[in-house]
Design an enzyme around this catalytic site. Structure first.
Site, PDB file in Angstrom:
ATOM      1  N   GLU A 103      -3.185   7.509  -4.300  1.00 24.52           N
ATOM      2  CA  GLU A 103      -3.179   6.321  -3.878  1.00 24.52           C
ATOM      3  C   GLU A 103      -2.912   5.113  -4.637  1.00 24.52           C
ATOM      4  O   GLU A 103      -3.760   5.019  -5.491  1.00 24.52           O
ATOM      5  CB  GLU A 103      -4.391   6.223  -2.691  1.00 24.52           C
ATOM      6  N   TYR A 115       0.750  -1.217  -0.098  1.00 25.47           N
ATOM      7  CA  TYR A 115      -0.054   0.118   0.141  1.00 25.47           C
ATOM      8  C   TYR A 115       0.871   1.266   0.052  1.00 25.47           C
ATOM      9  O   TYR A 115       1.759   1.472   0.755  1.00 25.47           O
ATOM     10  CB  TYR A 115      -1.069   0.038   1.282  1.00 25.47           C
TER      11      TYR A 115
END
Ligand code: GDP
Ligand code: MN
Length: 361
Positions: A183, A100
Site C-alpha cells: 500500500e 491512495y
C-alpha cells in the site's frame, strides 16, 4: 508480518518507485548531521508498527535547527503504546495531491486486487464510508506478469498518467515479495514528480523464511502478556473488552458488537479448556486496558467448565462491569456463583452483547 515504513520504502525504491530522500536515525545518533544529507526542511517520522501515526503525533515537521530535538523527542516517546526505536528523517516534499494505491488479495476471486483513489492521505476505510464511488478497484489475473494497460487506465480514471508505472511496479513488488498487502498512502504528485510518501507492506508469514525476513516487531506490554498466556489477542480501539473461546465465537462476538453499534476494544480467544487461572488472567488483562469500560465474556462450555470460568471472573475482580454469557458444561453452577457475586449472566449472545453495548454508551 508488517514491514516498517523505511523497510517498505527500500523495497519500493529498488523496484523503481520514487521515495523521498531519507535517513534512518536511532537513539544516540547525530540527527542533525544525518538531516544535513537530506535537506533543510524535513519530516521526522516514527518507525512504529501502528497506523495513523500522523494523527497520533508520530509525524513531525522540522528544519535543520529543530531536527535534533524533534528526533530525540520522538525517540523517547511511545506512539499508541509502542516505543519508538527509530525515526526516518525525510526531505519535506511539496505535495500537490495525495492519492491512495494498494494491492491486496481478493479471496473470492483468488486474485490480486488493486485499489486506487484520488482521495488519498486519509485511511481507505474512511473513504469507503464517506465517498465509496471515488474508489476504483480491479483484480488482475494472477498469472499475468504485468498489470494490463486498460486496467491502469480504468484505475487512474483521469488521474495523471505518470502514476501508471507506479501501479505496475507496485504489482511487481506485491508478487515478488509474497505480500498480502502493498500500500502507498499517500502516493503524491509534486512539482519534482511522483513519490511514495508513505508505504506499508505486509509479507505473508508463511513466506518469511523464503524472503529472508526475521520477526522484528515490538510487542506492547499487553501483547507480550497475552503471548505468555497463549491467548490469541489483538488490540482494537473501542471500549468493549471481548473474551471468547474459539476464534469463530470470539470473532462473531466482535462482529455482533459492531453490528449493534458498539466498538470492540480487542479480540481475545482464551483457547480450549480454559481454567479459572487462565480466565482470571484474561479478565485482568482487559481490565488493565485504559479505554475499556465494560467486558463481555462469551464462552461455550465443552471441555471448558462454566464453574471454572465463573471462578476466574470472580477472582479477577476488575473494576469494570463484566457481562457474561456461558453455555454448556456446569452452566447452572457457574450461573449461581456469578449471581451470588452480583455479575450479570445472560442467556444468549445477542442479549449479552446488547447489554454490553448499552453499558458502553
Ligand atoms: P500515517 O499517518 O502513519 O499514515 O503517516 P504518513 O506517512 O501517511 O503521513 C501522514 C501525512 O503527513 C501525509 O498524508 C501527508 O499529508 C503528511 N506528510 C508526510 N510527509 C510529508 C512531506 O514530506 N511533506 C508534506 N507536505 N507533508 C507530508
Ligand atoms: Mn499513510
Amino acid at each position: 508480518m508488517k514491514l516498517l515504513e523505511y523497510e517498505a520504502k527500500e523495497i519500493l525504491k529498488e523496484a523503481g518507485i520514487p521515495v523521498p530522500k531519507g535517513i534512518l536515525i536511532r537513539a544516540g545518533d547525530d540527527a542533525c548531521a544525518g538531516a544535513a544529507q537530506v535537506g533543510d526542511l524535513v519530516v521526522v517520522k516514527a518507525q512504529v508498527d501502528v497506523g495513523g501515526r500522523g494523527k497520533a503525533g508520530g509525524i513531525l515537521m522540522a528544519d535543520s535547527s529543530t531536527v535534533q530535538d524533534t528526533a530525540d523527542r520522538l525517540l523517547s516517546s511511545c506512539i499508541k503504546d509502542v516505543p519508538v526505536h527509530a525515526v526516518l528523517i525525510e526531505e519535506r516534499i511539496a505535495i500537490e495531491h495525495e492519492y491512495y494505491l494498494s494491492i491486496s488479495i481478493d479471496r473470492s476471486s483468488g486474485s490480486p486486487l488493486i485499489l486506487f483513489t484520488a482521495s488519498g492521505g486519509v485511511e481507505i476505510e474512511e473513504v469507503a464510508r464517506t465517498n465509496p464511488e471515488a474508489i476504483r478497484r480491479s483484480t488482475v489475473h494472477p498469472l499475468l506478469s504485468d498489470v494490463p494497460g486498460y486496467t491502469i487506465r480504468y484505475l487512474l480514471n483521469g488521474a495523471p498518467k505518470e502514476l501508471g508505472p507506479v501501479i505496475n511496479r507496485l504489482y511487481q513488488v506485491f508478487r515478488s515479495r509474497d505480500a498480502l498487502l502493498a500500500e502507498i498512502n499517500p502516493l503524491v504528485t509534486t512539482p519534482a514528480g511522483v513519490y511514495a510518501a508513505d508505504a506499508k507492506i505486509i509479507v505473508d508469514d508463511n513466506a518469511l523464511a523464503r524472503q529472508g525476513i526475521s520477526e522484528n516487531r515490538d510487542l506492547t506490554d499487553r501483547e507480550r502478556k497475552a503471548e505468555e498466556h497463549g491467548f490469541s489477542f489483538v488490540e482494537l480501539d473501542g471500549s468493549i473488552g471481548v473474551i471468547g473461546n474459539g476464534a469463530g465465537l470470539t470473532m462473531a462476538t466482535v462482529d455482533l458488537i459492531t453490528v449493534l453499534g458498539g466498538r470492540p476494544a480487542n479480540f481475545l480467544d482464551v483457547g480450549g479448556g480454559a481454567d479459572r487461572v487462565r480466565v482470571a488472567h484474561a479478565v485482568r488483562l482487559l481490565g488493565s486496558m485504559p479505554g475499556v469500560s465494560v467486558i463481555i465474556v462469551n464462552l461455550l462450555g465443552g471441555i471448558t467448565r462454566c464453574d471454572e470460568v465463573a471462578a476466574g471472573i470472580i477472582e479477577a475482580g476488575v473494576s469494570q462491569q463484566v457481562i457474561v454469557r456461558l453455555a454448556g458444561t456446569n452452566e447452572e453452577e457457574g450461573r449461581s456463583m456469578l449471581n451470588k457475586h452480583g455479575y450479570r449472566m445472560l442467556d444468549t449472545m445477542e442479549e449479552a452483547v446488547a447489554a454490553a453495548v448499552e453499558v458502553a454508551r
